[in-house]
Design a protein around this motif. Structure first.
Motif, mmCIF file in Angstrom:
data_model
loop_
_atom_site.group_PDB
_atom_site.id
_atom_site.type_symbol
_atom_site.label_atom_id
_atom_site.label_comp_id
_atom_site.label_asym_id
_atom_site.label_seq_id
_atom_site.Cartn_x
_atom_site.Cartn_y
_atom_site.Cartn_z
ATOM 1 N N LEU A 279 -7.892 6.674 -1.212
ATOM 2 C CA LEU A 279 -8.316 5.972 -2.426
ATOM 3 C C LEU A 279 -7.221 5.925 -3.479
ATOM 4 O O LEU A 279 -7.005 4.895 -4.120
ATOM 5 C CB LEU A 279 -9.559 6.648 -3.019
ATOM 6 N N PHE A 280 -6.508 7.014 -3.668
ATOM 7 C CA PHE A 280 -5.569 7.104 -4.779
ATOM 8 C C PHE A 280 -4.114 6.885 -4.379
ATOM 9 O O PHE A 280 -3.234 6.897 -5.237
ATOM 10 C CB PHE A 280 -5.712 8.470 -5.468
ATOM 11 N N GLY A 281 -3.860 6.725 -3.102
ATOM 12 C CA GLY A 281 -2.487 6.469 -2.683
ATOM 13 C C GLY A 281 -1.962 5.164 -3.254
ATOM 14 O O GLY A 281 -2.690 4.180 -3.364
ATOM 15 N N GLY A 282 -0.701 5.155 -3.649
ATOM 16 C CA GLY A 282 -0.091 3.948 -4.193
ATOM 17 C C GLY A 282 -0.264 3.764 -5.682
ATOM 18 O O GLY A 282 0.240 2.783 -6.241
ATOM 19 N N LEU A 283 -0.967 4.672 -6.343
ATOM 20 C CA LEU A 283 -1.128 4.554 -7.789
ATOM 21 C C LEU A 283 0.156 4.980 -8.502
ATOM 22 O O LEU A 283 0.882 5.863 -8.025
ATOM 23 C CB LEU A 283 -2.286 5.429 -8.279
#
Length: 367
Positions: A279-283
């Motif tokens: 979900l939070f990867g690449g933020l």
């Protein structure tokens, strides 16, 4: 730095001035962490910090009413109301320590609607119903799980599909004025594809978009006529011009920013470490700070200078914070837990009910 005893299930460190700050402001903080399943009361006396923990099932939104005599906490499938019971506080151990006490009184079963932030307005409980992409209130008669009140203009119907990840609300006066969503999308979890830049603030009164381009925003707040928001995926506390939507960064924070309470010119901001890569990867916040650099805890930010003036960071027990609120003039409050034996002996009835010779009211008719 100061640290609590090693026996504490929650291990933390804090700036040396964090306890002093709470005492100077004459307040404590109520904090929720759904990951650990805890409602936490952060308080201080004599320069020492204390964290009171109470277990709830996946607690998220937390709010107080205007009189600060009712605390409302949303959990996985229920919304709990805890009433202030100041007459109980002096009776709690250690004697003479507590100046406030909250006791569980009501529970409303909602089912898992993924209720996020909460507000108590004119004694009515408003909830961001994330699963059904709407704002709702609770039905006092208990006939319904919830009663929808508003949905974003781009949502064509209510469906339990988390279409835009509506999550935060800002009250102004006695009405909900703004909400945050992670996308202007109308398909099941459609917001996920554009999570880095798709976030918006919506004006509930006009149905217009106030600002776009946010990264997984949370916690809009109106304070002294100004609109603030957490650009969570970038770790930013921002002020938003309500007329043109322009954003000004007040502070850059070392974590996923979620949960905001403002007291005077201080903003208390919750931070999470965000370890879930799917979900939070690449933020932006994940790219700016490594896994061990991102913090979980609470920062106190000066709104005028943007500086972090004090902090509380958790090293064990939890890696995320969802919401928090300020408890003014409550320096050492207690919350009676559901497993607490003290609850067995707390019997609160209308004034005078225990007096000798008092006539009881006529029993209500049964239908």
């Amino acid at each position: 730095m100061s640290k609590p005893a090693a026996a504490s299930p929650f291990r933390y460190q804090h700036s040396s001035n964090f306890p002093e700050l709470l005492e100077q402001l004459r307040l404590s903080l109520a904090v929720t962490t759904y990951q650990a399943g805890k409602l936490m009361i952060v308080r201080s006396a004599g320069g020492k910090l204390s964290t009171l923990l109470r277990s709830l099932e996946r607690p998220m939104g937390i709010a107080m009413n205007a009189e600060f005599d009712r605390m409302v906490v949303g959990t996985r499938r229920m919304v709990w109301t805890l009433r202030s019971a100041p007459e109980i506080a002096p009776q709690l151990e250690p004697a003479g320590r507590h100046d406030a006490c909250f006791v569980p009184r009501l529970a409303h079963v909602t089912g898992n609607m993924q209720g996020h932030e909460i507000a108590v307005l004119d004694n009515e409980i408003w909830i961001v119903n994330t699963s059904f992409s709407c704002l709702c209130v609770l039905d006092d008669d208990g006939d319904y799980c919830f009663e929808p009140q508003w949905k974003p203009p781009f949502i064509d119907r209510l469906a339990g599909e988390d279409r835009c990840h509506l999550n935060g609300l800002a009250a102004e006066g006695n009405r909900v004025r703004y909400v945050t969503a992670m996308g202007e999308t109308n398909t099941p979890q459609g917001w996920r594809d554009g999570k880095v830049t798709g976030g918006v603030i919506i004006d509930v009164e006009s149905d217009e978009i106030v600002t776009r381009g946010l990264c997984m925003p949370h916690s809009p707040r109106v304070h002294d006529g100004h609109l603030y928001v957490l650009d969570s995926g970038r770790g930013l506390l921002c002020e938003v011009d309500r007329k043109n939507g322009e954003r000004t960064t007040i502070a850059s924070l070392p974590g996923y920013a979620r949960g905001l309470a403002i007291h005077g010119r201080l903003a208390f901001v919750g931070l999470s470490q965000i370890r879930e890569k799917d979900l939070f990867g690449g933020l932006p916040i994940a790219e700016q700070y490594g896994d061990e650099e991102r913090k979980c805890g609470v920062c106190a930010v000066d709104l005028d200078s943007g500086k972090i003036v004090a902090f509380l960071y958790f090293e064990a027990g939890t890696t995320e914070i969802f919401d928090l609120c300020v408890l003014p003039e409550m320096r050492w409050p207690a919350v009676v837990g559901f497993q607490d034996e003290a609850l067995d002996g707390i019997m609160i009835a209308p004034k005078g009910a225990w007096a000798p010779g008092v006539e009881l009211p006529v029993p209500r008719e049964k239908h």
